[in-house]
Scaffold this motif. Structure first.
Motif, PDB file in Angstrom:
ATOM      1  N   GLY A  49     -17.707  -5.197  32.209  1.00 52.70           N
ATOM      2  CA  GLY A  49     -18.666  -3.798  32.315  1.00 52.70           C
ATOM      3  C   GLY A  49     -19.363  -3.647  31.105  1.00 52.70           C
ATOM      4  O   GLY A  49     -20.145  -2.932  31.000  1.00 52.70           O
ATOM      5  N   LEU A  50     -18.966  -4.532  29.928  1.00 51.40           N
ATOM      6  CA  LEU A  50     -19.707  -4.202  28.893  1.00 51.40           C
ATOM      7  C   LEU A  50     -20.812  -4.918  28.867  1.00 51.40           C
ATOM      8  O   LEU A  50     -21.069  -5.842  29.586  1.00 51.40           O
ATOM      9  CB  LEU A  50     -18.724  -5.066  27.765  1.00 51.40           C
ATOM     10  CG  LEU A  50     -17.264  -3.953  27.548  1.00 51.40           C
ATOM     11  CD1 LEU A  50     -16.692  -4.920  26.755  1.00 51.40           C
ATOM     12  CD2 LEU A  50     -17.509  -2.566  27.049  1.00 51.40           C
ATOM     13  N   PRO A  51     -21.896  -4.721  27.706  1.00 50.06           N
ATOM     14  CA  PRO A  51     -23.134  -5.170  27.543  1.00 50.06           C
ATOM     15  C   PRO A  51     -23.094  -6.726  27.087  1.00 50.06           C
ATOM     16  O   PRO A  51     -22.003  -6.953  26.434  1.00 50.06           O
ATOM     17  CB  PRO A  51     -23.895  -4.379  26.477  1.00 50.06           C
ATOM     18  CG  PRO A  51     -23.275  -3.154  26.477  1.00 50.06           C
ATOM     19  CD  PRO A  51     -21.647  -3.318  26.741  1.00 50.06           C
ATOM     20  N   PHE A  52     -23.791  -7.582  27.750  1.00 53.07           N
ATOM     21  CA  PHE A  52     -23.750  -9.047  27.578  1.00 53.07           C
ATOM     22  C   PHE A  52     -24.441  -9.199  26.236  1.00 53.07           C
ATOM     23  O   PHE A  52     -25.556  -8.771  25.849  1.00 53.07           O
ATOM     24  CB  PHE A  52     -24.303  -9.723  28.563  1.00 53.07           C
ATOM     25  CG  PHE A  52     -23.475  -9.631  29.919  1.00 53.07           C
ATOM     26  CD1 PHE A  52     -22.193  -9.664  29.924  1.00 53.07           C
ATOM     27  CD2 PHE A  52     -24.403  -9.556  31.081  1.00 53.07           C
ATOM     28  CE1 PHE A  52     -21.743  -9.508  31.163  1.00 53.07           C
ATOM     29  CE2 PHE A  52     -23.794  -9.286  32.210  1.00 53.07           C
ATOM     30  CZ  PHE A  52     -22.294  -9.291  32.303  1.00 53.07           C
ATOM     31  N   LEU A  53     -23.845 -10.320  25.470  1.00 48.09           N
ATOM     32  CA  LEU A  53     -24.461 -10.444  24.225  1.00 48.09           C
ATOM     33  C   LEU A  53     -25.543 -11.521  24.313  1.00 48.09           C
ATOM     34  O   LEU A  53     -25.450 -12.409  25.194  1.00 48.09           O
ATOM     35  CB  LEU A  53     -23.465 -11.253  23.267  1.00 48.09           C
ATOM     36  CG  LEU A  53     -22.448 -10.318  22.407  1.00 48.09           C
ATOM     37  CD1 LEU A  53     -21.263 -11.035  21.783  1.00 48.09           C
ATOM     38  CD2 LEU A  53     -23.022  -9.273  21.558  1.00 48.09           C
TER      39      LEU A  53
END
Length: 863
Positions: A49-53
């Motif tokens: 659910g977090l932004p992808f690096l």
């Protein structure tokens, strides 16, 4: 790394996404056997659910296939039999739409979810969580976010989302979230997809039953503002379903309940459903009332629902609003709300009343409508708000009420129910509708509303008067005075889009139905130069009205005065009515593709009237009771009517026709003979097509008829040729006359010139003058009688010594030479120069000198 947002240090890199989801799938597979894997699975899902690096800006493009497949895996992981995992998957999906702050990376995830078909998989997973309320609510919440996209809505419809969600609307849910989120999803689907496709999915008992139960429950027990809004939203969805003819609304009992709810406040009912129900005057209940009226109008389109409308006394309930608002107060609908409900109810009545004529008569519908119309044109103080859909154009007046009242009256009258129409006429409807205060309402402004009112009034009058002489007499001269101004309308207004064309059609229809057949009205119409107005309209050559006008003219020609009016009429460039009719005939045959040569003569004597389309269709064998193509063609074009009018006028002494007009007139005159021959030709062709040989006498008769028809065509063609030759000969004679006249004029000019030359010769050459004098004397002598009486005294008629060649007399008129040319006391003055001619004399050309007086002829006495 995204330049606009510094991600959480624990955010997964895009390049490791494939390995992360491999681990996630392995953990998911082991959950069924070992619950210890639930927690790490949920933690990994939180990472997703977090932004992808990303290290490079091109990472999103380079890793698109991997990201697409990974996000699609989220939907497939719903198969894991763990409530925590399923809820976390939904939270992960929802986080795509709640990135804080919103960034491009979140949009990237949303796009990948659309391309990966996540919405379709999530809809299918509803079957896995039917009995788990918490999980179902999270899935619906995720679908609520996904359904904001048109791409996702298409995927959801593929998985039958509308049907799956609607069929579970009434599932147990103390929180009320299930109903709220389900309705939101349905609305998103309706906004982003085809309504027909969604309605088709909902048009079954499995969906309508839950919808009905939920709606009734909210109506009976919902007390919050939110409950009332949700109730109205569900009613709109139910209305869309009711518009589908295949929806089982009646079978589900929903139709009966809706009719009851629409009428219970106007018609007393003992039904337990509405015994304790009360409608407040809040905005939501006001909207509910309008939606219920709209639902009744939709249900009326299904004939199977008519008995239920009758049972529910819908007509009586709607007539409750066909009256002025007598007591607008604080504890009732406001004036604006009542006006809107009133117009909505009357508009609904227009759909219902024609279906329930008995109820309409029981409620004294004619009386109520006529009284209401009387109020509409009365002087009672009323200020319409005009701020609703049905109130358009009615601000500060009663035009909207009049408009919709006439909309009710028109379809009821158009049923041609004699009891209804007789009752209407007995109450003075014709005189009331003819009243100038109605027919010419707001004559100073011609907007679409006023034009519609005028059109409806004329259509109602046409229906009432069509087959009744007494009613036509009631229409009479007053009705003609109303029709005449409408026939004089500016032709350019017919294309304004406001409805002038409809008004013109209704005017012509009223002329046919209300005036034709009543001698008094016909005579008054002729007196008002109505025939001239009809011909002016016909001269516009508008295809859509020409046929109607010609039909009226055919009927009018039975009046003894009509022919003289038609022959007197003159159009543009002094065109006569006969010329106009022949021009319309030519135009009609040109469109039909009838074969003629360049001069309009018949080419095919066997088929002088047949056009290209008719010839291409050929002859199709048909039963005896079916009209053939040749017969149907009579009503499909104007030629039969043009022939009928010219027959009434007579084919002789028609004014204003050219030679080519007479050529066409020869065909028109034989139209009936040609048409009869055409029908016989079809009979022969049908017999041949059916390989049927008539008996010998019949065959001989058919041959004689065919030959006679062909001979008529040849005779007309010969007559046309003679007409053209006669015209050509006449033109040649006229041309010769013109040339003779020109020749005589030239000869006269030559004689004048010769006389002038002789005169100049005599005046400038003395020898020529003497010669002329001798010739004159010889001529005079030769003209005298040779025999002279005895003892007669002869007197000479000549004056000796005169060198003139004109007859002598006491007075001689000569052209005197101006004194300024021969000298005199004023010869050298400015006055002499101003009067000097620029021609002749010693001063031949002097610039700037204007000739004021011509040379004068003076008479001098010769002693």
């Amino acid at each position: 790394m995204s330049p606009s947002h510094t991600p959480n240090p624990s955010s997964p890199p895009l390049k490791d996404l494939a390995q992360i989801f491999k681990i996630l799938n392995l953990c998911a597979e082991k959950i069924q056997d070992q619950e210890a894997f639930i927690e790490p699975t949920c933690e990994i899902l939180k990472l997703c659910g977090l932004p992808f690096l990303k290290k490079k800006l091109s990472d999103e493009v380079n890793y698109t296939p991997i990201t697409l497949e990974s996000i699609a895996q989220l939907g497939y992981l719903m198969r894991v039999p763990s409530s925590q995992v399923r809820i976390q998957i939904c939270k992960c999906i929802i986080s795509f739409y709640h990135a804080e702050p919103p960034n491009k990376h979140a949009n990237y995830k949303i796009q990948m979810a659309e391309l990966g078909g996540l919405a379709e998989t999530l809809v299918l997973s509803l079957a896995l969580v039917e009995n788990q309320l918490a999980e179902k609510l999270w899935v619906l919440k995720a679908l609520q976010h996904l359904s904001t996209s048109g791409v996702n809505c298409k995927l959801m419809m593929k998985a039958q989302a509308a049907s799956r969600i609607c069929s579970h609307l009434n599932d147990a849910d103390p929180s009320g979230q299930l109903l709220f989120r389900s309705s939101e999803i349905l609305w998103n689907l309706l906004e982003n997809m085809s309504k027909e496709e969604i309605v088709n999915q909902l048009s079954n008992l499995e969906c309508i039953y839950p919808l009905k139960e939920v709606f009734v429950n909210l109506l009976m027990h919902g007390f919050r503002h939110y409950d009332r809004q949700l109730r109205n939203d569900l009613l709109v969805i139910a209305t869309l379903i009711a518009e589908n003819p295949g929806a089982p609304m009646i079978e589900s009992g929903f139709t009966k309940q809706l009719i009851l709810l629409a009428t219970f406040s106007e018609v007393k009912s003992h039904n337990p459903l509405v015994r304790g129900l009360k409608i407040t005057y809040s905005y939501e209940d006001f909207e509910l009332k309008k939606l219920l009226f709209n639902m009744v109008a939709v249900l009326a389109k299904d004939l199977c629902a008519v008995p239920l409308l009758n049972e529910g006394k819908v007509v009586l309930a709607l007539f409750h609003y066909v009256k002025p608002n007598e007591k607008p107060g604080v504890h009732d609908w406001s004036a604006a709300q009542y006006e809107e409900l009133q117009l909505h109810a009357i508009a609904t009545l227009a759909s219902v009343a024609p279906l329930l004529v008995d109820d309409y008569m029981t409620c004294q519908g004619n009386t109520r409508l006529l009284m209401f119309l009387e109020w509409c044109v009365g002087q009672d103080p009323f200020f319409g708000q005009g701020n609703c859909f049905h109130g358009a154009g009615g601000r500060g007046n009663k035009l909207a009420q009049m408009r919709y009242s006439l909309r009710v009256l028109r379809p009821v009258v158009s049923l041609y129910d004699e009891a209804v129409n007789l009752d209407l006429c007995d109450q003075g409807a014709i005189n009331q509708l003819l009243g100038k205060h109605i027919a010419n309402k707001s004559k100073e402004k011609e907007d679409a509303i006023v034009l519609e009112i005028q059109t409806d009034i004329l259509l109602i009058l046409s229906t009432l008067c069509e087959n009744d002489l007494h009613r036509k007499e009631l229409f009479g001269c007053e009705g003609v005075d109303i029709l005449i101004p409408f026939m004089k309308m500016d032709p350019n207004k017919l294309f304004s889009g406001l409805g002038h064309n409809r008004l013109l059609f209704s005017t012509l229809d009223s002329l046919w139905c209300c005036v034709m057949g009543c001698y008094i009205a016909e005579d008054y119409f002729l007196k008002k130069e109505g025939i001239f107005l009809l011909l002016d309209l016909l001269a516009l050559k508008q295809k859509n009205i020409c046929n109607l006008i010609l039909g009226i003219l055919v009927e009018f020609c039975d009046h003894s005065k009509t022919a003289s009016h038609i022959n007197t009429w003159r159009g543009k460039k002094d065109q006569t009515a006969a010329s106009l009719l022949i021009h319309l005939w030519k135009q009609e045959e040109l469109e039909l593709g009838v074969k003629h040569d360049q001069d309009g003569r018949i080419v095919d004597a066997k088929k002088p009237l047949v056009g290209n389309l008719q010839e291409q269709q050929g002859v199709i064998p048909m039963p005896a009771n079916c009209p053939s193509i040749a017969i149907m063609e009579v009503s499909e074009n104007m030629r039969a009517k043009i022939y009928s009018v010219l027959c009434k006028l007579g084919f002789e002494n028609l004014p204003g026709l050219s030679a080519k007009d007479f050529v066409t007139l020869a065909v028109i005159r034989r139209y009936l003979d040609f048409k009869v021959g055409e029908v016989w030709s079809e009979i022969c062709a049908e017999l041949k097509e059916e390989t049927f040989r008539p008996v010998t006498p019949d065959e001989e008769a058919l041959n004689v008829i065919s030959e006679a028809s062909e001979n008529v065509g040849k005779m007309v063609a010969t007559l046309q040729t003679e007409m053209l030759e006669s015209q050509q000969h006449q033109e040649l004679q006229e041309e010769e006359k013109v040339y003779s006249k020109i020749h005589a004029i030239h000869k006269q000019r030559e004689m004048v010139n010769k006389s002038w030359e002789d005169f100049l010769t005599r005046t400038s050459n003395y020898e020529a003058l003497k010669k002329a004098k001798r010739l004159q004397e010889k001529s005079i002598e030769a003209s005298r009688s040779k025999s002279r009486p005895q003892n007669a005294t002869l007197h000479s008629t000549e004056i000796k010594g005169l060198n003139t060649t004109i007859a002598s007399g006491r007075l001689v008129t000569v052209e005197s030479t101006p004194s300024e040319l021969i000298g005199g006391p004023l010869a050298d003055t400015d006055l002499a120069l101003r009067k000097l001619s620029v021609r002749g004399g010693a001063l031949k050309k002097i610039k700037g000198v204007k000739v004021l007086d011509p040379f004068k002829k003076d008479s001098i006495s010769v002693k």
